[in-house]
Design a protein around this motif. Structure first.
Motif, PDB file in Angstrom:
ATOM      1  N   UNK A 170       0.819  -1.213   0.000  1.00 43.40           N
ATOM      2  CA  UNK A 170       0.000   0.000   0.000  1.00 43.40           C
ATOM      3  C   UNK A 170       0.854   1.264   0.000  1.00 43.40           C
ATOM      4  N   UNK A 171       2.014   1.207   0.624  1.00 42.61           N
ATOM      5  CA  UNK A 171       2.960   2.323   0.586  1.00 42.61           C
ATOM      6  C   UNK A 171       4.379   1.762   0.564  1.00 42.61           C
ATOM      7  N   UNK A 172       5.307   2.564   0.037  1.00 39.42           N
ATOM      8  CA  UNK A 172       6.685   2.110  -0.160  1.00 39.42           C
ATOM      9  C   UNK A 172       7.658   3.162   0.346  1.00 39.42           C
ATOM     10  N   UNK A 173       8.810   2.701   0.789  1.00 35.30           N
ATOM     11  CA  UNK A 173       9.874   3.593   1.237  1.00 35.30           C
ATOM     12  C   UNK A 173      11.178   3.172   0.571  1.00 35.30           C
TER      13      UNK A 173
ATOM     14  N   UNK B 207       5.892   1.312 -14.919  1.00 37.21           N
ATOM     15  CA  UNK B 207       5.473   2.484 -14.165  1.00 37.21           C
ATOM     16  C   UNK B 207       5.507   2.237 -12.652  1.00 37.21           C
ATOM     17  N   UNK B 208       6.467   1.471 -12.235  1.00 40.64           N
ATOM     18  CA  UNK B 208       6.647   1.255 -10.808  1.00 40.64           C
ATOM     19  C   UNK B 208       6.009  -0.015 -10.308  1.00 40.64           C
ATOM     20  N   UNK B 209       5.288   0.074  -9.201  1.00 39.44           N
ATOM     21  CA  UNK B 209       4.647  -1.101  -8.599  1.00 39.44           C
ATOM     22  C   UNK B 209       3.140  -0.893  -8.529  1.00 39.44           C
ATOM     23  N   UNK B 210       2.411  -2.002  -8.698  1.00 38.35           N
ATOM     24  CA  UNK B 210       0.957  -1.975  -8.647  1.00 38.35           C
ATOM     25  C   UNK B 210       0.467  -3.154  -7.808  1.00 38.35           C
ATOM     26  N   UNK B 211      -0.506  -2.928  -6.951  1.00 41.50           N
ATOM     27  CA  UNK B 211      -1.137  -4.002  -6.192  1.00 41.50           C
ATOM     28  C   UNK B 211      -2.454  -4.345  -6.865  1.00 41.50           C
TER      29      UNK B 211
ATOM     30  N   UNK C 124      -6.398  -3.406 -12.509  1.00 39.74           N
ATOM     31  CA  UNK C 124      -6.928  -2.067 -12.272  1.00 39.74           C
ATOM     32  C   UNK C 124      -6.120  -1.005 -13.005  1.00 39.74           C
ATOM     33  N   UNK C 125      -4.818  -1.255 -13.159  1.00 40.56           N
ATOM     34  CA  UNK C 125      -3.952  -0.290 -13.836  1.00 40.56           C
ATOM     35  C   UNK C 125      -2.843  -1.040 -14.560  1.00 40.56           C
ATOM     36  N   UNK C 126      -3.157  -1.686 -15.686  1.00 41.63           N
ATOM     37  CA  UNK C 126      -2.169  -2.515 -16.383  1.00 41.63           C
ATOM     38  C   UNK C 126      -0.997  -1.698 -16.928  1.00 41.63           C
TER      39      UNK C 126
END
Length: 359
Positions: free
Chosen positions: A72-75, A344-348, A322-324
């Motif tokens: 849900x969030x990344x650091x 485009x990064x990471x998607x859950x 949801x966001x391919x």
């Protein structure tokens, strides 16, 4: 005369300036990754893995991000190099390794919060040269046959990427990469040994993936290359391949070993790679990542498709995303959700209960 003299002086100044710049230049092995979580999270990432209750994603410029809340969030965390990272794996909840360009091998002992460099291309070349000379002196015919490969590896410097890493336990691990580039450690990464002359890969095809199944170690690569690690002989032996296109990954489902790759090709074996069966997929694009998802497994493609296997093993269903995006890797965030890394990064992505129950 004045113009010629001016030109000569200008040339000397230019050469002096170039020399100064060259002396000051530091490559990615010498420069730590810049920390900018927002930028790193939204730009290309190449691999993601589970580390206990955490998730760890890696990508270009030495970027490594950690999530402790199921994606849900990344650091972003500090990394001692800015080399492009290609793969990341964990052997347990805390110990993991990331590999990539410039022959980099990084290790973490705290679930990805901090990293140390264990190997790079310069060190790998020195180790390869020393080990090769020792093996030849001891009369190894296999080593002698690898002389040209080792010579090129040493002369070309730290430009060979590692493309996958797998540790069997906290001590013994393997890294593989481009042009038959492969090393093994038996002390947790403190020291490494080259495997160039211990691999049945005469054409020096790229080695893309590692996996274990039923207690055995396998590797897959370019042009349908499949290998099995013969522990008694200390040698990667070639396996008869069902496909002549590249395999980009291997996945152990428990019941079967899945090999996936170019043009949506997926094959499975349940008898120690003696026979393979082709599994039809609705994806014409390359399959590049796989992960277990409860009692099922999911694959992702470069075209942005998520494939969930059917319970009877006959094929896959496409799961709406949801966001391919162009995927590069996938890991399970939970029994009902996936985290994918890509362009485009990471998607859950949450997999509906109904979708799993219907399988």
């Amino acid at each position: 005369m004045l113009n010629r003299k001016f030109g000569y002086v200008f040339l000397l100044a230019l050469l002096a300036s170039s020399a100064a710049v060259g002396a000051e230049y530091k490559g990615p092995l010498d420069v730590p990754a810049k920390v900018n979580t927002k930028f790193a999270q939204s730009n290309r990432l190449t691999a993601v893995a589970k580390a206990g209750n955490a998730l760890v994603a890696v990508g270009p410029r030495g970027h490594i991000l950690v999530s402790e809340n199921s994606g849900q969030s990344w650091e972003q965390v500090p990394v001692p190099v800015s080399s492009d990272l290609v793969a990341v794996r964990f052997v347990n909840a805390t110990h993991g390794w990331a590999v990539g360009h410039d022959g980099v091998v990084l290790h973490t002992a705290d679930a990805g919060k901090s990293w140390v460099k264990q190997l790079d291309g310069k060190q790998a070349a020195a180790v390869a040269e020393k080990s090769f000379k020792k093996a030849v002196a001891e009369g190894s015919e296999q080593a002698k046959k690898s002389q040209d490969l080792v010579t090129r590896f040493v002369e070309e410097g730290a430009d060979k990427p590692f493309l996958d890493v797998l540790f069997l336990n906290e001590k013994e691990g393997f890294v593989v990469g481009a042009f038959n580039n492969a090393f093994r450690t038996q002390d947790g990464g403190k020291t490494w040994e080259p495997l160039f002359w211990q691999i049945d890969n005469p054409q020096s095809y790229h080695l893309y993936a590692l996996a274990t199944h039923a207690g055995e170690l396998y590797a897959a690569g370019e042009r349908g290359l499949l290998l099995h690690w013969d522990r008694q002989r200390q040698y990667f032996s070639a396996i008869t391949s069902p496909y002549q296109g590249s395999f980009f990954g291997l996945l152990d489902t428990g019941k079967e070993l899945i090999a996936y790759g170019l043009r949506g090709n997926v094959y499975a074996t349940a008898d120690g790679a003696k026979t393979w069966r082709k599994i039809d997929t609705p994806a014409p694009d390359s399959v590049v990542g796989g992960a277990l998802l409860g009692a099922h497994y999911a694959l992702v493609t470069v075209g942005g498709r998520i494939l969930l296997n059917k319970s009877d093993g006959s094929g896959f269903d496409v799961i709406p995303a949801s966001s391919p995006m162009q995927y590069a890797s996938v890991a399970a965030a939970s029994d009902h959700s996936l985290v994918a890394a890509g362009a485009r990064g990471v998607r859950v992505e949450t997999i509906r209960d109904q979708a799993i129950q219907e399988k």
